[in-house]
Design a protein around this motif. Structure first.
Motif, mmCIF file in Angstrom:
data_model
loop_
_atom_site.group_PDB
_atom_site.id
_atom_site.type_symbol
_atom_site.label_atom_id
_atom_site.label_comp_id
_atom_site.label_asym_id
_atom_site.label_seq_id
_atom_site.Cartn_x
_atom_site.Cartn_y
_atom_site.Cartn_z
ATOM 1 N N UNK A 197 24.708 -15.487 2.541
ATOM 2 C CA UNK A 197 25.784 -14.659 2.346
ATOM 3 C C UNK A 197 26.268 -14.624 0.952
ATOM 4 N N UNK A 198 26.473 -15.926 0.629
ATOM 5 C CA UNK A 198 26.879 -16.019 -0.778
ATOM 6 C C UNK A 198 26.117 -15.422 -1.644
ATOM 7 N N UNK A 199 24.466 -15.576 -1.875
ATOM 8 C CA UNK A 199 23.755 -14.947 -2.683
ATOM 9 C C UNK A 199 23.630 -13.687 -2.693
ATOM 10 N N UNK A 200 23.763 -13.199 -1.426
ATOM 11 C CA UNK A 200 23.440 -11.719 -1.076
ATOM 12 C C UNK A 200 24.976 -11.018 -1.669
ATOM 13 N N UNK A 201 26.067 -11.645 -1.597
ATOM 14 C CA UNK A 201 27.191 -10.907 -2.178
ATOM 15 C C UNK A 201 26.941 -10.843 -3.502
ATOM 16 N N UNK A 202 26.654 -12.131 -4.270
ATOM 17 C CA UNK A 202 26.443 -12.143 -5.733
ATOM 18 C C UNK A 202 25.698 -10.961 -6.230
ATOM 19 N N UNK A 203 24.441 -10.811 -5.527
ATOM 20 C CA UNK A 203 23.651 -10.020 -5.947
ATOM 21 C C UNK A 203 24.042 -8.469 -6.161
ATOM 22 N N UNK A 204 24.851 -8.286 -4.906
ATOM 23 C CA UNK A 204 25.281 -6.829 -4.565
ATOM 24 C C UNK A 204 26.479 -6.452 -5.809
ATOM 25 N N UNK A 205 27.399 -7.490 -6.015
ATOM 26 C CA UNK A 205 28.263 -7.526 -7.049
ATOM 27 C C UNK A 205 27.618 -7.224 -8.461
ATOM 28 N N UNK A 206 26.318 -8.018 -8.831
ATOM 29 C CA UNK A 206 25.837 -7.961 -10.226
ATOM 30 C C UNK A 206 25.149 -6.440 -10.274
#
Length: 338
Positions: A258-267
């Protein structure tokens, strides 16, 4: 003065208990008129015999008895009586004797009837009402409890099943009665639920004979826990630890994903925002003022006119006047749009 009032209320409670023991308190009766019998029928004769049998067994000292009378299926009568677990032998005898006479008056022609008194119940029917065969010395499925609900109030409760019920059936009956409490007693300080096979009651005062309850044997547990051997308990513990560990690892991995997915979406959002800003800036740099356009088209010369549309005329601008920086930016925009 306070000591006087203490003894006064003590004597008053003892007097009330004596009066209650002498008279039998009627509570409720139920006799549907779906099946009836005639006054001179064989069923009426068998019913009279059954009620006499119940009374005689109560006199013999039993607190529960079930029996049948009759030979033919259409005339057989099934019946039982149950006295409350804290009632004395004399109180049980008096209650059953009173109830057997009263039920005939309240249900004169009905084949099925139940009557509840404070100290006993009588139940008979033309259909079998027994869960298990008759027993000589059945165990009392009866229990009481006291709970301190506040610093000044104690809640007294009582429950009982007919002894012919199995432990599972008794448990089911009591759970159903408890679930029915809100329908009859919601918001009340005391209440009770009566069924032909079990009953429950609670009050804010001691309504049962606490002395008789303290010396009676405790009832069997409603849901006895299964026996666990030492070897099985060790294996069970290992299984529980393994399950908990696997669940913890799964939750941890899910959290990381969930953290990685959230970071990718933010980028991705940041890149899109920057690209949109660059496009707007590039388009804005391609705007010309009027004087520049006038020079580029040789003062809007007819020889540079390409055509006209519904909104404006279209002119060709001379390349020699075109700013090199503008051409470079235009080429970058075209390259990006491919």
């Amino acid at each position: 003065m306070s000591l006087f009032f203490f003894f006064f209320f003590l004597l008053l409670s003892l007097f009330s208990f004596t009066i209650e023991a002498q008279q039998q308190t009627y509570l409720l009766h139920y006799c549907p008129n779906t099946t009836i019998f005639s006054p001179n029928s064989t069923y009426k004769t068998n019913l009279d015999r059954l009620l006499i049998s119940l009374t005689s067994n109560a006199t013999a000292g039993s607190f529960f008895h079930n029996t049948t009378t009759g030979k033919h299926n259409s005339d057989i009568v099934y019946g039982l009586f149950l006295c409350r677990g804290d009632v004395s032998t004399k109180g049980c005898q008096d209650c059953v004797s009173t109830a057997t006479k009263d039920v005939i008056q309240r249900c004169p022609v009905e084949k099925t009837a139940v009557i509840w008194y404070d100290n006993c119940l009588i139940h008979y029917s033309n259909q079998s009402i027994f869960s298990t065969p008759a027993m000589t010395l059945p165990l009392k499925k009866f229990a009481t409890s006291e709970a301190n609900v506040s610093g000044f109030q104690t809640l007294y409760s009582l429950l009982q099943c007919t002894p012919d019920l199995t432990t599972s059936d008794c448990n089911t009956c009591l759970r159903g009665a408890i679930a029915d409490l809100p329908n009859c007693c919601d918001g009340k300080q005391g209440g009770r639920v009566l069924t032909p096979s079990c009953s429950i009651r609670y009050e804010l005062y001691p309504f049962y004979n606490q002395t008789a309850v303290s010396v009676s044997a405790p009832p069997p547990p409603l849901t006895p826990p299964p026996a666990i051997t030492p070897g099985k308990s060790k294996n069970t513990l290992l299984i529980i630890i393994a399950v908990i560990a696997s669940i913890a690892v799964s939750v941890h991995l899910l959290f990381l994903c969930c953290c990685l997915l959230k970071r990718r979406v933010s980028t991705l959002k940041t890149l899109r925002r920057l690209n949109a800003k660059d496009d707007i800036s590039a388009i804005e740099t391609l705007q010309y003022d009027f004087s520049t356009l006038e020079v580029a088209t040789n003062n809007f010369s007819y020889s540079n006119k390409l055509g006209e549309g519904g909104f404006c005329e279209v002119y060709k601008k001379r390349n020699s006047r075109l700013n090199r920086k503008k051409r470079k930016q235009l080429g970058q925009i075209k390259e990006r749009s491919k």
